[in-house]
Write a protein that holds these residues in place. Structure first.
Motif, PDB file in Angstrom:
ATOM      1  N   MET A 101       6.829  -2.062  -0.252  1.00  0.00           N
ATOM      2  CA  MET A 101       6.791  -3.356  -0.249  1.00  0.00           C
ATOM      3  C   MET A 101       6.639  -3.868  -1.498  1.00  0.00           C
ATOM      4  N   GLU A 102       7.010  -4.358  -2.302  1.00  0.00           N
ATOM      5  CA  GLU A 102       6.490  -5.204  -3.760  1.00  0.00           C
ATOM      6  C   GLU A 102       7.305  -6.345  -3.387  1.00  0.00           C
ATOM      7  N   LYS A 103       5.721  -6.917  -4.139  1.00  0.00           N
ATOM      8  CA  LYS A 103       5.509  -8.432  -4.122  1.00  0.00           C
ATOM      9  C   LYS A 103       5.239  -9.418  -5.481  1.00  0.00           C
ATOM     10  N   LEU A 104       5.665 -10.355  -5.672  1.00  0.00           N
ATOM     11  CA  LEU A 104       5.434 -10.964  -6.310  1.00  0.00           C
ATOM     12  C   LEU A 104       3.919 -12.162  -5.948  1.00  0.00           C
ATOM     13  N   VAL A 105       2.864 -11.539  -6.569  1.00  0.00           N
ATOM     14  CA  VAL A 105       1.428 -12.440  -6.085  1.00  0.00           C
ATOM     15  C   VAL A 105       0.410 -13.220  -6.794  1.00  0.00           C
ATOM     16  N   LEU A 106      -0.311 -14.101  -6.649  1.00  0.00           N
ATOM     17  CA  LEU A 106      -1.647 -14.701  -7.029  1.00  0.00           C
ATOM     18  C   LEU A 106      -2.412 -13.764  -6.356  1.00  0.00           C
ATOM     19  N   ILE A 107      -3.170 -13.701  -7.082  1.00  0.00           N
ATOM     20  CA  ILE A 107      -4.628 -12.826  -6.793  1.00  0.00           C
ATOM     21  C   ILE A 107      -5.659 -14.614  -6.272  1.00  0.00           C
ATOM     22  N   GLN A 108      -6.162 -14.395  -5.635  1.00  0.00           N
ATOM     23  CA  GLN A 108      -7.212 -15.233  -5.589  1.00  0.00           C
ATOM     24  C   GLN A 108      -8.741 -14.493  -5.382  1.00  0.00           C
ATOM     25  N   ALA A 109      -8.879 -13.453  -4.869  1.00  0.00           N
ATOM     26  CA  ALA A 109     -10.756 -12.633  -4.924  1.00  0.00           C
ATOM     27  C   ALA A 109      -9.931 -11.421  -5.266  1.00  0.00           C
ATOM     28  N   GLN A 130      -7.967 -14.506 -11.640  1.00  0.00           N
ATOM     29  CA  GLN A 130      -7.221 -15.625 -10.074  1.00  0.00           C
ATOM     30  C   GLN A 130      -6.427 -16.157 -10.698  1.00  0.00           C
ATOM     31  N   ASN A 131      -5.539 -16.466  -9.605  1.00  0.00           N
ATOM     32  CA  ASN A 131      -3.909 -17.669  -9.974  1.00  0.00           C
ATOM     33  C   ASN A 131      -2.955 -16.641 -11.224  1.00  0.00           C
ATOM     34  N   GLN A 132      -3.166 -15.732 -11.700  1.00  0.00           N
ATOM     35  CA  GLN A 132      -2.047 -15.462 -12.604  1.00  0.00           C
ATOM     36  C   GLN A 132      -0.636 -14.263 -12.041  1.00  0.00           C
ATOM     37  N   PRO A 133      -0.048 -14.144 -12.369  1.00  0.00           N
ATOM     38  CA  PRO A 133       0.974 -13.116 -11.569  1.00  0.00           C
ATOM     39  C   PRO A 133       0.534 -12.099 -11.631  1.00  0.00           C
ATOM     40  N   TYR A 134       0.349 -11.152 -10.043  1.00  0.00           N
ATOM     41  CA  TYR A 134       1.225 -10.292 -10.698  1.00  0.00           C
ATOM     42  C   TYR A 134       2.169  -9.014  -9.766  1.00  0.00           C
ATOM     43  N   VAL A 135       2.189  -8.430  -9.619  1.00  0.00           N
ATOM     44  CA  VAL A 135       3.472  -7.428  -8.765  1.00  0.00           C
ATOM     45  C   VAL A 135       2.422  -6.564  -8.388  1.00  0.00           C
ATOM     46  N   VAL A 136       2.093  -6.313  -7.170  1.00  0.00           N
ATOM     47  CA  VAL A 136       1.371  -5.388  -6.246  1.00  0.00           C
ATOM     48  C   VAL A 136       2.864  -4.559  -5.020  1.00  0.00           C
ATOM     49  N   LYS A 137       2.420  -3.608  -5.310  1.00  0.00           N
ATOM     50  CA  LYS A 137       3.443  -2.197  -4.456  1.00  0.00           C
ATOM     51  C   LYS A 137       2.095  -1.774  -3.124  1.00  0.00           C
ATOM     52  N   MET A 193      -3.409  -3.338   8.576  1.00  0.00           N
ATOM     53  CA  MET A 193      -3.590  -3.452   7.068  1.00  0.00           C
ATOM     54  C   MET A 193      -2.819  -2.841   5.591  1.00  0.00           C
ATOM     55  N   PHE A 194      -3.071  -3.636   4.287  1.00  0.00           N
ATOM     56  CA  PHE A 194      -1.776  -3.726   3.279  1.00  0.00           C
ATOM     57  C   PHE A 194      -3.305  -2.718   2.509  1.00  0.00           C
ATOM     58  N   TYR A 195      -1.794  -1.577   2.520  1.00  0.00           N
ATOM     59  CA  TYR A 195      -2.574  -0.454   1.068  1.00  0.00           C
ATOM     60  C   TYR A 195      -2.038  -1.188   0.340  1.00  0.00           C
ATOM     61  N   ILE A 196      -2.727  -1.037  -1.144  1.00  0.00           N
ATOM     62  CA  ILE A 196      -1.941  -0.962  -2.741  1.00  0.00           C
ATOM     63  C   ILE A 196      -1.796   0.119  -2.857  1.00  0.00           C
ATOM     64  N   THR A 197      -0.519   0.004  -3.330  1.00  0.00           N
ATOM     65  CA  THR A 197      -0.298   1.348  -4.890  1.00  0.00           C
ATOM     66  C   THR A 197      -0.268   1.617  -5.727  1.00  0.00           C
ATOM     67  N   ASP A 198      -0.188   0.523  -6.033  1.00  0.00           N
ATOM     68  CA  ASP A 198       0.093   0.072  -7.725  1.00  0.00           C
ATOM     69  C   ASP A 198      -0.378  -1.849  -8.190  1.00  0.00           C
ATOM     70  N   LEU A 199      -0.704  -1.996  -8.864  1.00  0.00           N
ATOM     71  CA  LEU A 199      -0.564  -4.150  -8.761  1.00  0.00           C
ATOM     72  C   LEU A 199      -0.559  -3.849 -10.244  1.00  0.00           C
ATOM     73  N   GLN A 200       0.263  -4.314 -11.231  1.00  0.00           N
ATOM     74  CA  GLN A 200       0.936  -4.456 -12.424  1.00  0.00           C
ATOM     75  C   GLN A 200       0.727  -6.404 -12.872  1.00  0.00           C
ATOM     76  N   ALA A 201      -0.285  -6.426 -14.068  1.00  0.00           N
ATOM     77  CA  ALA A 201       0.580  -7.820 -14.482  1.00  0.00           C
ATOM     78  C   ALA A 201       1.726  -8.171 -15.243  1.00  0.00           C
ATOM     79  N   LEU A 202       1.994  -9.196 -14.386  1.00  0.00           N
ATOM     80  CA  LEU A 202       3.599  -9.486 -15.922  1.00  0.00           C
ATOM     81  C   LEU A 202       3.109 -10.118 -16.693  1.00  0.00           C
TER      82      LEU A 202
END
Length: 95
Positions: free
Chosen positions: A1-9, A61-68, A86-95
């Motif tokens: 799965m790949e999503k555009l997210v905002l980090i909350q914490a 926080q509140n910056q866009p990231y792409v999470v895989k 449970m969601f396991y992160i394999t990559d997390l990159q800032a846009l």
């Protein structure tokens, strides 16, 4: 799965020792992240080498990231069957 997210914490890096089934010691390494996608808020976790490599990475926080990552399901409970996703992160990159 790949999503555009905002980090909350973002949680601190954690490392805890456990004993494998063959009796040898091993370490479980993790770093948790709370993310928002649209109206959904969810928790994901970096584990193993990814968590170690990103132990000191600063996420904003509140910056866009792409999470895989990928979802994993487990069933547990003795008297009443319970379910957990449970969601396991394999990559997390800032846009």
């Amino acid at each position: 799965m790949e999503k555009l997210v905002l980090i909350q914490a973002v949680g601190a890096y954690a490392e805890r020792q456990y004993t494998r089934q063959d009796g040898t010691p091993e370490y479980y390494r993790s770093r948790g992240v709370v993310m928002k996608h649209g109206g959904d808020t969810f928790y994901g976790e970096m584990t193993g080498d990814l968590a170690s490599k990103n132990r000191d990475t600063e996420y904003f926080q509140n910056q866009p990231y792409v999470v895989k990552g990928y979802w994993k399901h487990r069933t547990w409970g003795e008297n009443q069957e319970r379910h957990e996703n449970m969601f396991y992160i394999t990559d997390l990159q800032a846009l």
